[in-house]
Each structure stands twice: as C-alpha cells, then as structure tokens.
Design a protein around this motif. Structure first.
Motif, PDB file in Angstrom:
ATOM      1  N   GLN A 177       0.808  -1.223   0.000  1.00  0.00           N
ATOM      2  CA  GLN A 177       0.000   0.000   0.000  1.00  0.00           C
ATOM      3  C   GLN A 177       0.839   1.270   0.000  1.00  0.00           C
ATOM      4  O   GLN A 177       0.346   2.346   0.348  1.00  0.00           O
ATOM      5  N   HIS A 181       2.462   4.147   4.095  1.00  0.00           N
ATOM      6  CA  HIS A 181       1.769   3.155   4.918  1.00  0.00           C
ATOM      7  C   HIS A 181       2.783   2.234   5.605  1.00  0.00           C
ATOM      8  O   HIS A 181       2.637   1.916   6.800  1.00  0.00           O
ATOM      9  N   ASP A 184       4.443   4.063   8.522  1.00  0.00           N
ATOM     10  CA  ASP A 184       3.555   4.110   9.692  1.00  0.00           C
ATOM     11  C   ASP A 184       3.591   2.787  10.454  1.00  0.00           C
ATOM     12  O   ASP A 184       3.581   2.763  11.691  1.00  0.00           O
TER      13      ASP A 184
END
Length: 204
Positions: A177, A181, A184
C-alpha cells in the motif's frame, strides 16, 4: 537491547522496510550486505569458495551468478556453501552488536532473508515479516535485470511460503500500500516494542 528479526520472501520490500527502520535511528544489520562484502575482492569468502566450487571467482571477487548456477538446484552444494559463509557472517554480526551496544541502542534489527529457513527466529525477541500481494511480488521480481520465471520459482522453492511466514510472525508489515503506509507500520512496531511488549502478547 531488543533483537528484532526482519525477514520476507523475495520481492516483498524487505530492503525498503529495513531502510525505514534505519531512518528511525535503529541500527540495522544487513546479512545480504555482509555476504556481498565477503564475496568482494579481498573478502574472507573468496578463497574458500574458489577452493570448494572452482571457477566462481572473477577478477578476485566471487561471481554471484556463477556461484548461483552451481548451488541453486543442488541441496548438497547449498549446504557446503552455507557451511563456509554462515560462520563468516556470524563473525561480522558480532562486530555489529558491539558497535550498537557502544551507541546505547535499545533496539536492533537483523535483516535476514532466510531467518525461518535457518532457524534464526529462535534467537530473536520479535520477528517482523514483510509481505505484499503475490501479484505485486511477482511483478517486482520479474522486473529485476537478469531475472527469469524459472529463477524466480527456484528461489521461491527455497523460501518458507509467505503465508507461513505471516503466521509465524510477531508483526507483519504490508508494503503493498505504498511507502507512507509501510513507514507508519514501522513506527507502530517500534512504539509497541518500546511499550514493553514481549512475545506471547497479542500479535500485531
């Protein structure tokens, strides 16, 4: 110091994820880079590999393509290769730990492609598996210079299947993704580890 094993099948984005951990200030030991250094001119693996496998050295360095052709579909040859290389890699890892300890690191990441295949996960306090959808994996790998479907499938055959890796992981980072992403997720893993998480707690 928390030892984190980072692994994932070919084309899953493990190197990118390792760089994300490094960007967060975490020391990362790159087993592949250690092997490259051992194979380079003057590297400790050059002479023993030439003695064992013959014409795998070109201009003073191990030619990885030649070596691959000799061991890829020969389990006995692969064992002989590992018997030479693994102790040398282990010695370089000791130096990495010493430096990380001197710097006061609370977490270190060991980027090891064949972590499960070699039983190395037993030495880790947490295992992070990098994964992505199979179609993305295939596209990434076949886009590499010199890669063929046959070679890709031979590599996959040596690796623990992605589904099994995910099942055995303490944390899974999905690189399908995008980079933000994935970043994170890396930050979440580090925060969780620093909060006092230990294996046996709810996987993430």
């Amino acid at each position: 110091m928390i030892l984190v094993g980072l692994t994932g099948s070919i084309g899953m984005g493990k190197s990118t994820t390792a760089a994300l951990f490094a960007a967060e200030g975490v020391p990362v030991y790159d087993a592949d880079a250690a092997v490259h250094a051992l194979y380079a001119r003057g590297g400790a693996a050059v002479e023993p590999l030439e003695q064992e496998f013959g014409d795998v050295v070109v201009d003073g360095a191990v030619d990885r393509e030649r070596l691959s052709r000799k061991v890829l579909n020969d389990p006995d040859a692969m064992k002989r290769l590992e018997a030479i290389v693994h102790p040398l890699v282990g010695a370089s890892r000791i130096g990495f730990f010493k430096e990380a300890t001197e710097k006061g690191a609370d977490i270190v990441v060991l980027d090891i492609p064949l972590l499960f295949e070699t039983g190395g996960e037993k030495n880790m306090q947490a295992v992070v598996v990098v994964s992505a959808p199979a179609d993305q994996q295939r596209a990434r790998v076949l886009a590499r210079p010199g890669m063929t479907v046959e070679k890709f499938e031979a590599i996959l055959a040596r690796q623990t299947p992605d589904a099994v890796k995910r099942q055995r992981a303490d944390f899974v980072i999905d690189t399908g993704q995008g980079i933000d992403h994935a970043r994170d997720q890396v930050r979440h893993v580090l925060a969780t580890l620093r909060s006092g998480w230990t294996r046996g707690d709810e996987p993430t």
